[in-house]
Motif scaffolding. Structure first.
Motif, PDB file in Angstrom:
ATOM      1  N   LEU A 176       0.824  -1.207   0.000  1.00  0.00           N
ATOM      2  CA  LEU A 176       0.000   0.000   0.000  1.00  0.00           C
ATOM      3  C   LEU A 176       0.858   1.256   0.000  1.00  0.00           C
ATOM      4  N   ARG A 177       1.811   1.288   0.921  1.00  0.00           N
ATOM      5  CA  ARG A 177       2.638   2.489   1.026  1.00  0.00           C
ATOM      6  C   ARG A 177       3.463   2.692  -0.218  1.00  0.00           C
ATOM      7  N   HIS A 178       3.889   1.581  -0.811  1.00  0.00           N
ATOM      8  CA  HIS A 178       4.709   1.695  -2.014  1.00  0.00           C
ATOM      9  C   HIS A 178       3.918   2.332  -3.147  1.00  0.00           C
ATOM     10  N   LEU A 179       2.631   1.963  -3.234  1.00  0.00           N
ATOM     11  CA  LEU A 179       1.808   2.474  -4.332  1.00  0.00           C
ATOM     12  C   LEU A 179       1.497   3.959  -4.182  1.00  0.00           C
ATOM     13  N   LEU A 180       1.779   4.507  -2.979  1.00  0.00           N
ATOM     14  CA  LEU A 180       1.563   5.930  -2.777  1.00  0.00           C
ATOM     15  C   LEU A 180       2.595   6.772  -3.526  1.00  0.00           C
ATOM     16  N   LYS A 181       3.739   6.142  -3.757  1.00  0.00           N
ATOM     17  CA  LYS A 181       4.826   6.936  -4.349  1.00  0.00           C
ATOM     18  C   LYS A 181       4.410   7.443  -5.722  1.00  0.00           C
ATOM     19  N   PRO A 182       4.832   8.662  -6.063  1.00  0.00           N
ATOM     20  CA  PRO A 182       4.433   9.213  -7.367  1.00  0.00           C
ATOM     21  C   PRO A 182       4.948   8.332  -8.496  1.00  0.00           C
TER      22      PRO A 182
END
Lengths: 544, 434
Positions: free
Chosen positions: A325-331
């Protein structure tokens, strides 16, 4: 295998189980199993206290040394299972405890060595006396170790309520009943002594009396069990049912129940196995009891090995999902799918695929329309991801500001902690830090989504620069009764004096740190500086 | 029952004394073999036992002893005969499995270590009992002689057994000698050993492995039930006799050898009694002797020391009372007996006895009813007085006790302050008070 007789004979259910309980042998079978069950139950109950008080070693010692008491009683009175035997056993039991205590408190010998020396010496003395003088006692040295449960039913019997019952069984039943009575009568005292000996002493309980009393009762139980299971295997009956129960429950009454059940089952199954294989009944009982312990060790719902492994697995799965989840937040992180994620996060492809599937099920992640393998966050997923991101960055800020770590040291720790602490705890961390908006690396910290009273209502301290809001009330400042009486809380007065009346509209124009404060402009155009303490108290609703 | 028994069985007709003599002449083959086996086991158990006792692993020795039973039975079942190699392998495997299991259960549950060891001990023994009784109930296993492993039967040790026992003992003794310093260090200060990079866990496993071997050597002679006594009792005896590790090992081995031989002799006397219990009784007697009479840590020696100290204190208190009762400016001029009695608040007879003791020591001279300090007495009295004041000052300055609390402590300590400590206290006193 040897001489044509197989080591393990074939098992015939009818012959080895059913036939035992029908026909003329049923009574003997019943007496034998009953004896085994009584021994197991009584030993199991005392064993519960031995385990709780860490006295298993002393229990092991006493179960060996009662042999000396039995032999001396026999040499003195000629009785093998009479009142003299029980007295002899009780005396030796307490003698053992006294000698051990005396030895290790008056010399350099430590307690474990003292126990070993005392019990082997007394036991050896018992065996020597037995071998040299007591040849007519029908106790042979081998059976001293593992008893002779099978012979119990054939021993002297008495008439009880119309049926013949072996005396040994009656004695054991009496012992078990007395034990139960003592446990019930002294339940509270034993409870305190077992779980908090220092509290017991401070309450004035005579712990030495209780302890030596337990030794005496243990000796009596061991003597009652002696002819059935012997000196060494009785230790298994003391520990195994109780240990099994210990792994299955955390409540004492339940522990007694489970250990009794384990005892009865061991006796029943053990008897049949012994009959089938022509082996020592006590040995079979102990083997069954230990197998049950093994089962509990692996499969106990809370403390079992399997349950622990599953818990660890579930935690790891959750961590993988949250990291995705957190990884997919990255632009620009809409990826080519699970494989790329696995590489980026350093986890196995299987874990990545599993994680993605779980996230899709929960509706936090969806496939990008038009690009089959790529993934993106849904809006709910984005919320979730930002909560995690916030937790991570708050922890990094905490480590740098409060703990004093260098900013390039904090990422790995935060990677772990973000999964483990509750959201409420992170709100507390946020408060301690003064509601920061930037993390040590200069990245923005996502704002808190937790409402404080009712949906959409937040404390002023959660506002960011540029937010427009309306005052809707006051948070009750948490304050103890004494403080309320001696230092009454004047926040309400202060807030009103500042001009923050109900319904007042304001805009946050600037944030300061050290100390944290909020500069707001009121609808009248005036500026006010609000301290951290007051900002935590004022409740606002964001203007749409 | 092999032929060896018949050699001794016909000795049952002769007297006890001649049997003893015959034993110690070591002429009988059976006696020779049994003695050799006993010596080997005494050396290995005595050596390893020292480390076991120091590391408080006594219960572990007991567990391993009981736990070898299933392995012994399985080893027997390989060829359905007491093949020493297989029995040994089975026993070692069983002991190592038990030791692993104890560690495993300990790491993964909240049971306390003593309960775990008791459980493994008796659980393995239970399984072993099942195997043993099954073997004994089979016609081929009826004469197995396996039951001799329960309490030991040294006379059943064969020459083949001796070879294996010898090899294992050699392994044990060499490992211990090679790693002696490391084992000693990890037994006393594990933290320091870890800090200087010693493989502490590896040494622990080494010790466990060697203990398993020692147990396996011992089971023939003393049986599985009492093998822990061979490990613990000689080492505990040695612990009461010395402070040096080397001497501890030597004394432990010596005790084990002595007890082993005596026990062996007793079990040979006319009947086929198991060896183990007799050896253990001999060990216990030796231990009791050390407990009572060890020159350093024995009860008797400690009581004598306490008594002497009490007498010294009483004497010196008497000296002080004479000093304090004598005139302040001319202490050597002495004091009358009656004054002394009143000052000491006791019966006149007691004062007379005390003065006589002081006179014997050369601290006072008595003429009629007058007691006077000698030069030596005066010197010692002044020393005591100074010690008293120094300690009182220390308590007031450093410990900050109020002045009226210091008297009893100083009165006790004045007798035992050593010259080094006195010098240090004086230096402090000068520093503080000029």
């Amino acid at each position: 295998m040897a001489d044509g007789i197989p080591f393990i004979p074939p098992f015939d259910f009818h012959e080895h189980v059913v036939a035992r309980w029908t026909g003329i042998e049923a009574h003997d079978t019943f007496c034998t199993v009953l004896m085994g069950a009584l021994v197991a139950i009584a030993c199991g109950w005392i064993g519960c206290y031995l385990i709780l008080q860490g006295m298993a070693l002393l229990g092991d010692a006493i179960s060996h040394t009662v042999l000396l008491g039995i032999v001396v009683a026999f040499l003195w009175t000629g009785q093998v299972a009479g009142w003299a035997t029980f007295i002899g056993a009780a005396v030796t039991g307490m003698l053992t405890a006294l000698l051990v205590e005396g030895l290790h408190s008056t010399s350099r010998v430590k307690e474990d060595a003292a126990i070993g020396i005392v019990f082997t010496s007394l036991f050896a003395l018992g065996v020597v006396l037995l071998g040299v003088f007591a040849g007519s006692a029908h106790i042979d040295t081998q059976h001293v170790l593992y008893g002779n449960l099978e012979l119990v039913a054939l021993g002297e019997s008495v008439q009880v309520a119309g049926t013949t019952v072996p005396i040994a069984v009656c004695q054991m039943a009496v012992i078990a009943a007395v034990l139960m009575g003592l446990i019930v009568a002294f339940y509270k005292e034993l409870l305190v002594v077992s779980f908090d000996p220092q509290l017991a002493v401070s309450l004035g309980l005579r712990t030495w009396l209780i302890r030596y009393g337990m030794m005496a009762v243990l000796s009596l139980t061991v003597v009652g069990a002696f002819s059935s299971v012997g000196a060494v295997l009785v230790v298994a009956m003391l520990i195994a049912p109780a240990a099994t129960a210990y792994l299955l429950t955390r409540r004492l009454p339940m522990m007694f129940l489970i250990s009794a059940a384990v005892g009865v089952v061991s006796s029943l199954i053990g008897y049949h196995i012994a009959y089938w294989l022509s082996v020592s009944a006590a040995g079979a009982m102990v083997s069954v009891a230990c197998t049950l312990f093994g089962a509990a060790f692996f499969f106990a719902p809370e403390q079992g090995l399997v349950a622990a492994a599953l818990r660890r697995l579930r935690l790891r799965m959750r961590m993988h999902q949250e990291n995705i989840l957190r990884h997919l937040l990255k632009p620009g992180a809409t990826t080519e799918g699970a494989e790329r994620l696995a590489g980026a996060l350093g986890i196995s492809r299987l874990a990545a695929r599993w994680g993605v599937a779980s996230l899709q099920r929960r509706g936090w992640v969806a496939a990008v329309a038009g690009n089959g393998a790529a993934l993106e966050l849904t809006s709910r997923g984005r919320n979730q991801a930002e909560r995690l991101d916030r937790a991570h960055r708050l922890w990094e800020t905490y480590l740098v500001q409060q703990v004093g770590l260098a900013s390039d040291h904090v990422h790995p720790a935060a990677e772990q902690v973000e999964h483990l602490l509750s959201e409420q705890l992170f709100e507390n961390v946020d408060d301690v830090l003064g509601h920061p908006t930037i993390d040590p690396h200069g990245s923005p910290i996502p704002r808190s989504l937790i409402a404080d009273r009712g949906p959409g209502t937040f404390t002023l301290s959660k506002l960011r620069v540029g937010d427009r809001a309306r005052v809707v009330g006051l948070q009750d400042a948490p304050q103890g009764l004494v403080a309320a009486l001696t230092e009454p809380d004047h926040s309400a007065t202060e807030v009103v004096e500042l001009g923050l009346t109900l319904g007042q509209e304001l805009t946050v124009v600037e944030r300061f740190s050290e100390p944290a404060s909020w500069r707001v402009s009121l609808s009248s155009g005036e500026f006010r500086d609000i301290s951290h303490r007051l900002a935590d108290v004022v409740l606002v609703q964001l203007a749409p | 029952m092999g032929p060896e028994f018949f050699i001794l069985a016909d000795a049952t007709n002769s007297s006890l004394w001649s049997q003893v003599v015959r034993f110690w002449s070591f002429q009988d083959r059976a006696v020779q073999t049994a003695t050799a086996g006993m010596l080997l086991l005494a050396i290995s158990s005595g050596t390893l036992g020292c480390f076991i006792v120091l590391r408080r692993l006594s219960l572990l020795g007991d567990s391993l002893g009981h736990a070898v039973l299933p392995g012994v039975c399985l080893g027997f079942m390989v060829h359905w005969t007491k093949d020493p190699l297989w029995i040994l392998l089975g026993a070692t495997g069983s002991a190592l499995l038990a030791s692993w299991m104890i560690g495993f259960i300990r790491r993964h549950s909240r049971l306390k270590p003593d309960a775990i060891m008791g459980l493994v001990l008796s659980g393995f023994f239970g399984v072993g009992t099942v195997l043993l009784t099954r073997i004994q109930n089979l016609p081929v296993g009826n004469q197995s002689g396996l039951n001799q492993f329960l309490f030991g039967q040294a006379s059943a040790i064969s020459e083949q057994d001796l070879w294996f026992m010898g090899t294992l003992s050699l392994v044990i003794v060499s490992c211990v000698m090679l790693a002696f310093k490391e084992l000693v260090l990890t037994s006393f200060d594990e933290g320091f050993a870890t800090a200087i990079g010693l493989p502490v866990r590896g040494l622990h496993y080494l010790l466990m492995g060697l203990t398993a071997l020692a147990v396996v050597i011992s089971i023939q002679a003393v049986g599985v039930v009492l093998v822990s006594a061979m490990l613990i009792t000689p080492a505990a005896t040695a612990l009461l006799c010395t402070d040096r590790m080397r001497y501890m090992v030597l004394i432990a081995v010596a005790c084990a050898v002595l007890a082993g031989l005596v026990g062996l002799n007793l079990s040979f006397l006319g009947r086929t009694l198991p060896t183990g219990p007799f050896v253990v009784l001999a060990l216990a007697l030796i231990f009791v002797a050390a407990y009572l009479f060890s020159p350093r840590y024995g009860i008797v020696a400690r009581a004598v020391r306490r008594l002497r100290q009490a007498q010294k204190t009483a004497r010196e208190n008497g000296l002080k009372s004479v000093f304090l009762a004598s005139p302040h400016d001319a202490p050597a001029s002495g004091v009358g007996l009656e004054t002394l009695t009143k000052a000491r608040r006791e019966e006149p007879g007691a004062t007379v006895r005390m003065v006589r003791a002081l006179a014997r020591r050369g601290w006072v001279t008595q003429e009629g009813n007058h007691v006077a300090l000698t030069d030596a007495g005066l010197i010692r009295a002044r020393e005591l007085d100074r010690n008293y004041r120094l300690w009182e000052q220390f308590l007031t300055d450093e410990v900050q006790l109020p002045a009226d609390h210091t008297q009893r402590d100083a009165e006790n300590l004045e007798h035992i302050l050593e010259p080094d400590l006195v010098r240090e206290l004086e230096a402090r006193f000068k520093e503080r008070h000029g």
